[in-house]
Design a protein around this motif. Structure first.
Motif, PDB file in Angstrom:
ATOM      1  N   TYR A  59       0.809  -1.223   0.000  1.00  0.00           N
ATOM      2  CA  TYR A  59       0.000   0.000   0.000  1.00  0.00           C
ATOM      3  C   TYR A  59       0.838   1.268   0.000  1.00  0.00           C
ATOM      4  O   TYR A  59       0.317   2.369  -0.256  1.00  0.00           O
ATOM      5  N   ASN A 110      -5.870   6.788  -4.698  1.00  0.00           N
ATOM      6  CA  ASN A 110      -6.521   5.701  -3.963  1.00  0.00           C
ATOM      7  C   ASN A 110      -7.296   6.268  -2.777  1.00  0.00           C
ATOM      8  O   ASN A 110      -6.704   6.778  -1.823  1.00  0.00           O
ATOM      9  N   LYS A 111      -8.633   6.178  -2.822  1.00  0.00           N
ATOM     10  CA  LYS A 111      -9.486   6.693  -1.758  1.00  0.00           C
ATOM     11  C   LYS A 111      -9.937   5.603  -0.775  1.00  0.00           C
ATOM     12  O   LYS A 111     -10.761   5.871   0.097  1.00  0.00           O
ATOM     13  N   TYR A 112      -9.413   4.398  -0.919  1.00  0.00           N
ATOM     14  CA  TYR A 112      -9.755   3.315   0.007  1.00  0.00           C
ATOM     15  C   TYR A 112      -9.308   3.715   1.409  1.00  0.00           C
ATOM     16  O   TYR A 112      -8.163   4.111   1.612  1.00  0.00           O
ATOM     17  N   LYS A 113     -10.203   3.621   2.383  1.00  0.00           N
ATOM     18  CA  LYS A 113      -9.916   4.152   3.715  1.00  0.00           C
ATOM     19  C   LYS A 113      -8.906   3.325   4.501  1.00  0.00           C
ATOM     20  O   LYS A 113      -8.276   3.833   5.431  1.00  0.00           O
ATOM     21  N   PRO A 140      -6.025   1.352   3.095  1.00  0.00           N
ATOM     22  CA  PRO A 140      -5.226   0.841   1.973  1.00  0.00           C
ATOM     23  C   PRO A 140      -4.340  -0.336   2.356  1.00  0.00           C
ATOM     24  O   PRO A 140      -4.008  -1.161   1.507  1.00  0.00           O
ATOM     25  N   LEU A 143      -6.179  -3.528   1.543  1.00  0.00           N
ATOM     26  CA  LEU A 143      -6.644  -3.711   0.171  1.00  0.00           C
ATOM     27  C   LEU A 143      -5.808  -4.754  -0.556  1.00  0.00           C
ATOM     28  O   LEU A 143      -4.571  -4.685  -0.540  1.00  0.00           O
ATOM     29  N   GLU A 203     -14.817  -3.228  -8.477  1.00  0.00           N
ATOM     30  CA  GLU A 203     -14.052  -2.026  -8.157  1.00  0.00           C
ATOM     31  C   GLU A 203     -14.498  -0.889  -9.063  1.00  0.00           C
ATOM     32  O   GLU A 203     -14.753  -1.103 -10.252  1.00  0.00           O
ATOM     33  N   TYR A 222      -9.766   6.024  -7.520  1.00  0.00           N
ATOM     34  CA  TYR A 222     -10.341   4.743  -7.119  1.00  0.00           C
ATOM     35  C   TYR A 222     -11.078   4.925  -5.804  1.00  0.00           C
ATOM     36  O   TYR A 222     -10.514   5.365  -4.811  1.00  0.00           O
ATOM     37  N   TRP A 223     -12.379   4.550  -5.795  1.00  0.00           N
ATOM     38  CA  TRP A 223     -13.227   4.795  -4.637  1.00  0.00           C
ATOM     39  C   TRP A 223     -13.484   3.553  -3.792  1.00  0.00           C
ATOM     40  O   TRP A 223     -14.088   3.639  -2.730  1.00  0.00           O
ATOM     41  N   GLY A 224     -13.036   2.408  -4.245  1.00  0.00           N
ATOM     42  CA  GLY A 224     -13.266   1.183  -3.482  1.00  0.00           C
ATOM     43  C   GLY A 224     -14.129   0.206  -4.249  1.00  0.00           C
ATOM     44  O   GLY A 224     -14.391   0.376  -5.444  1.00  0.00           O
TER      45      GLY A 224
END
Length: 241
Positions: free
Chosen positions: A76, A84-87, A89, A92, A124, A132-134
């Motif tokens: 990550y 990358n907006k995954y809270k 990361p 992920l 995704e 990228y929102w998830g």
């Protein structure tokens, strides 16, 4: 040349890229990269990237330590060419991340839904601004077959191949149709829901499992079995530059 290593829950894939062109791909055990010697002797490898969804075995660690070129382990913290907006990361899966990078590279400036049909079935979303929102994770086709057999005492474990009627006429076809059509309806549901917000949505379908779709959707779906590998190659080149 780039050596790309994608270690999944079931198998490992090793591919050689010359620029953006995939030259060769080999599949093998995800606990030992025995075919790495074949590729290293056959091609002038300059660098390598590895992504894994499982803990690397000691055998693989030793094999990578003995190569003559630098190896980038994707995590990550690795720089990537998207936002990358995954809270979380750090949690992920790197295969999920590589898939959206690959899709964005192949279709830049578009709203994209990336579907990877493997051991797990993942969805995704990456927007036209390369953000990228998830996404979501659900069981893949064989995981569903296995879970029905394991959790239901009288249900057999069946194979994917065979008749898939609209309504099952015996236990075998009821399970096969229920699983396969259930996944198809699930995928169509995700696509149609996102289309309400993003009418220009395009869809990438990757992974080992294939599905049929309503003719209205076929024109926006691009099948690419090697999307994760292409994404990893893109990430490696991005870090070299």
């Amino acid at each position: 040349m780039n050596l790309i290593i994608d270690i999944g829950n079931t198998v490992a894939k090793l591919a050689v890229f010359d620029g953006d062109e995939q030259v060769e791909i080999l599949r093998g055990s995800n606990h030992s990269l025995d075919c790495i010697k074949i590729l290293c002797h056959k091609y002038p490898i300059d660098r390598c990237i590895i992504a894994s969804v499982i803990t690397l075995s000691n055998t693989i660690k030793k094999q990578l330590a003995n190569v003559s070129f630098p190896v980038l382990t994707l995590d990550y913290k690795t720089p990537i060419p998207i936002t990358n907006k995954y809270k979380t990361p750090e949690t992920l899966g790197m295969d999920r991340l590589a898939a959206v990078v690959g899709a964005n590279y192949l279709m830049p400036d578009r709203n994209l839904l990336v579907i990877d049909a493997g051991t797990a079935l993942t969805y995704e979303f990456i927007d036209a601004n390369a953000t990228y929102w998830g996404g979501n994770i659900s069981p893949g086709i064989y995981t569903r077959f296995k879970s029905l057999s394991a959790c239901c005492d009288k249900l057999p474990l069946i194979e994917k191949g065979g008749e898939v009627p609209e309504l099952g006429f015996n236990t075998e076809t009821a399970i096969r149709a229920g699983v396969i059509k259930g996944i198809e309806f699930e995928i169509i549901g995700y696509i149609t829901q996102l289309q309400k917000k993003y009418p220009d949505l395009l869809v990438f379908l990757t992974g080992g499992d294939k599905f049929s779709f309503d003719t209205k959707l076929k024109s926006i779906i691009f099948a690419d079995r090697f999307l994760v590998l292409k994404g990893l190659n893109r990430i490696l080149n991005y870090n070299v530059k």
